[in-house]
Design an enzyme around this catalytic site. Structure first.
Site, mmCIF file in Angstrom:
data_model
loop_
_atom_site.group_PDB
_atom_site.id
_atom_site.type_symbol
_atom_site.label_atom_id
_atom_site.label_comp_id
_atom_site.label_asym_id
_atom_site.label_seq_id
_atom_site.Cartn_x
_atom_site.Cartn_y
_atom_site.Cartn_z
ATOM 1 N N HIS A 25 63.416 23.826 62.926
ATOM 2 C CA HIS A 25 62.166 24.593 62.926
ATOM 3 C C HIS A 25 61.456 24.465 61.583
ATOM 4 O O HIS A 25 60.233 24.336 61.523
ATOM 5 C CB HIS A 25 62.447 26.066 63.247
ATOM 6 C CG HIS A 25 61.230 26.856 63.585
ATOM 7 N ND1 HIS A 25 60.632 27.715 62.700
ATOM 8 C CD2 HIS A 25 60.487 26.917 64.726
ATOM 9 C CE1 HIS A 25 59.589 28.284 63.271
ATOM 10 N NE2 HIS A 25 59.472 27.817 64.500
ATOM 11 N N CYS A 26 62.225 24.457 60.512
ATOM 12 C CA CYS A 26 61.655 24.403 59.159
ATOM 13 C C CYS A 26 60.925 23.089 58.882
ATOM 14 O O CYS A 26 59.988 23.060 58.083
ATOM 15 C CB CYS A 26 62.742 24.560 58.106
ATOM 16 S SG CYS A 26 63.715 26.076 58.227
#
Length: 358
Positions: free
Chosen positions: A350-351
């Site tokens: 996600h990052c």
């Protein structure tokens, strides 16, 4: 723009909504990615190869690494040479908004490398500050410049008026020390058009981003979330997760719904090995050393157009996490991505991504 998204009736959609594009940035920084980024690049390549089957993938790349990236990546990957300081597109890229007519706009937040002079992770973040505007321009959308230090990983929206975040991050003295909690809530409501904010006190234990929400919780649809839970009462994550469970059990979203929580196991705990640490150039800040506890989490996943990409981090718990995700996403394809070398850099799937809504 001089107006705000709320005034113009734009809002942040949930990540379960259809997406046209996912942006990443090529990892090269030798003080964050071991062995000059080569192991992390291999992990990015595998992820991009799988992701490309579901969405257009665009990749920011430093001009001096463009030829390298082009030679290693699928030909469908669209490369965009630009300046940046590190490869965390979730935090340096724009937050995208939509309106009823399907028009898209972007929010450009202020960025200070997760803490600025107080506890930022590197000394120079001037190029990171340019990325959101650059991506918005390449996407052909107008942008709002928000007066708030905020990273994309510190917020999760359900697309129906509810935002999830942590006090640990958004109220941290290294972000917006001159603003009260009420001031920050006002800005979030103006720039994301949300009505209800659900605050968790803390993020994942030892998360160097000051507890980003996306490393402990993931909104999978309105009124429903994934949450990282630790079952070892001696582990510091145990109390953090129990407190989060209690808050979520008593919370109601913007539409008055109870919150359904799917409990994901915590991988490990995981620690940096001597070999992994030795491959890093160690700066004054952001030092990574042998036996550092890694903030690993299956909640740090990506939902994209009928697929869920989740990190593979710990064989025993990978299997358990897959089962939880299968229950939470009965109609999605689940794709596990070997992601330890992404985790070693301080985040996960996600990052390193930022989606553009369809």
């Amino acid at each position: 723009m001089l107006t705000t998204p709320k005034a113009d009736h734009f809002w942040m959609p949930g990540e379960h909504s259809p997406q046209s594009t996912v942006w990443l940035a090529w990892p090269t920084r030798p003080d964050n990615w071991r062995d000059n980024g080569l192991p992390a690049q291999a992990a990015f390549i595998h992820f991009i190869e799988r992701l490309s089957g579901y969405v257009t993938v665009k990749l920011a790349v430093l001009p001096e690494f463009e030829a390298q990236a082009q030679s290693m990546l699928p030909c469908t990957t669209q490369l965009s040479p630009m300046a940046y300081n590190d490869a965390w597109m979730r935090d340096i890229g724009p937050t995208m908004l939509v309106n009823e007519a399907g028009v898209k706009r972007a929010v450009n937040w202020k960025f200070n490398a997760w803490g600025g002079e107080l506890d930022g992770l590197y000394d120079d973040w001037s190029n990171d500050q340019l990325v959101a505007a650059n991506v918005a321009s390449q996407e052909g959308v107008e942008r709002y410049d928000a007066p708030l230090f905020l990273e994309g990983g510190s917020i999760h929206c359900d697309g129906e008026g509810t935002l999830y975040t942590t006090e640990e991050c958004l109220l941290h003295p290294s972000r917006n020390p001159d603003l009260s909690r009420e001031d920050i809530e006002t800005q979030l409501k103006e720039y994301l058009s949300i009505d209800t904010i659900i605050w968790l006190p803390l993020g994942l234990f030892n998360d160097e981003t000051n507890g980003h929400i996306d490393n402990i919780l993931h909104v999978i649809r309105p009124g429903e979330v994934l949450l990282t839970v630790c079952y070892d009462k001696k582990d510091p994550q145990y109390a953090i997760s129990q407190q989060a469970l209690e808050i979520l059990s008593n919370a109601r979203d913007a539409r008055g719904r109870n919150i359904i929580v799917h409990e994901l196991p915590m991988p490990g705990p995981l620690f940096m090995t001597e070999e992994e640490a030795s491959g890093l150039v160690q700066p004054d800040r952001m030092q990574r050393v042998t036996n550092d506890r890694l903030a690993g989490s299956y909640a740090n996943c990506l939902i994209c157009n009928g697929a869920v990409f989740y990190p593979l981090l710990d064989e025993k718990n990978d299997i358990i996490a897959h089962g939880v995700l299968q229950t939470a996403f009965p109609n999605h394809v689940l794709i596990g991505i070997p992601a330890r070398d992404i985790l070693l850099g301080g985040g996960n799937l996600h990052c390193i991504t930022q989606q553009i809504p369809a």
